[in-house]
Design an enzyme around this catalytic site. Structure first.
Site: not given
Ligand code: GAL
Length: 368
Positions: A120, A155-156, A177
């Site tokens: 993450d 997350w791009g 998400d």
């Protein structure tokens, strides 16, 4: 393909949840269908590292027999075992992250017998370079002596698609998400239309875990979806060649959703070895009714008609926009992926009606 604990269990993960899920994945035929990774997401460790060894330590209340016990159990079921950590100093739910501990943590995950690591991006120190952080964990895993798939989850951000393949990462989250509502299905699938071309064997664009079958229960509830909406969700993730991680409670799964997740035709589209990007043939009927196409191996083509609008609508596809000219005399033999019905050879154009939020998907081959 596999299962990830975040969508349903969230912070409430524990040994029993993992073992029960492993049992269910076998019993429900999901492992046979290809879902063979079981990934533990955030919240598995103690809040602090061991002061002497510096290692991350599993929370003994959640995992009383330690991680190797869980990992052995998963391996005994012929599945692969996945762990979670974060490139920043803390994970998103505020457990220790791997920043500055990359090699030690990679060794720890290898000791656990992990085959997969989701990595993450929360609590990244301000000056730290995102691509370098992923490169570090990639190198640390490669040095660990175990073959461990690395799943990046930023997350791009930082135009991830342009550099992530070079780091050695195997799949990369390109979206925020996923949450259990049809809006997320639309927004996340369409957000990547100009980026699917970067996704290819070796490093895949991951538009996030599935909410199929959640029906507004669990950790990402947001109103829930209908069966029809889950059908469209799953079809679009397969058109996108996204990694497929189930997120619903497998101890109580809706039979329609279970069949959907095991649909062989859709899985063939998702897993097609060439992983070509989905494209829009440019013949939409209005703004929210779309047609998507994807070239498959074996000279086949997948077509997906979706009605994103709130009313029943007509959708239209001119075969010319796929590159199949009327003058060629060729049409498409279309097979419905949900019913296996052969629609015969369709020439020049195809039009149809769809209920709100429904979709139709076909595997097609050219024929005269
Ligand atoms: C988010 C991530 C989710 C989940 C969560 C855990 O950053 O996108 O998929 O892993 O953290 O805290």
């Amino acid at each position: 393909m596999g299962y990830n604990t975040w969508n349903y269990y969230g912070t409430n993960i524990n040994e029993k949840a993992i073992l029960d899920t492993a049992d269910k994945m076998v019993e429900l035929g999901l492992v046979d269908a290809g879902y063979n990774y079981l990934v533990i997401d955030d919240c598995w460790s103690k809040k602090r590292r061991d002061p002497e060894t510096g290692k991350i330590v599993p929370n003994p209340e959640k995992f009383p027999h330690g991680m190797n016990y869980v990992s052995d159990y998963v391996h005994d079921k012929n599945m692969k075992f996945g762990m979670y950590s974060c490139a920043g100093t803390r994970t998103c739910a505020n457990y220790p992250g791997s920043f500055d501990h990359e090699f030690l943590d990679a060794e720890t995950f290898a000791e656990y017998g992990a085959d997969y690591l989701k990595y993450d991006f929360c609590y990244k120190p301000k000056d730290a370079d995102g691509p370098l952080l992923y490169r570090k964990m990639s190198m640390a895993l490669k040095a660990s002596g175990r073959d461990i798939v690395l799943s990046a989850c930023n997350w791009g951000e930082d135009h991830v698609e342009t550099w992530v393949r070079s780091t050695g990462v195997d799949l990369y989250r390109s979206t925020g998400d996923n949450y259990d509502a049809f809006k997320a299905v639309h927004d996340y699938f369409t957000s990547q239309l100009d980026k699917y071309a970067y996704s290819a064997p070796g490093c895949f664009n991951d538009i996030d875990m599935l909410t199929v079958g959640m029906f507004n229960r669990g950790n990402v509830a947001h109103g829930g979806c209908t069966r029809t909406e889950y059908k469209t969700h799953f079809a679009l993730w397969c058109m996108a060649s996204s990694p497929l991680f189930i997120g619903c409670d497998l101890t109580d799964i809706d039979p329609y959703c279970l069949d959907l997740l095991k649909n062989k035709n859709l899985l063939r589209i998702d897993q097609d070895e060439e992983c070509r990007p989905v494209f829009v043939p440019g013949s939409q009927w209005g703004d929210s009714a779309d047609v998507y196409a994807k070239v498959l191996s074996n000279n086949e083509l997948a077509l997906c008609f979706v009605n994103f609008s709130d009313e029943r609508r007509r959708l239209f596809l001119n075969l010319d926009s796929l590159g199949i000219t009327a003058a060629s005399g060729y049409g498409l033999r279309m097979k419905d992926v949900f019913t296996d019905e052969d629609l015969g050879v369709v020439k020049e154009f195809y039009d149809m009606e769809l209920d709100s939020h429904d979709c139709a998907v076909y595997i097609c081959k050219m024929e005269k």
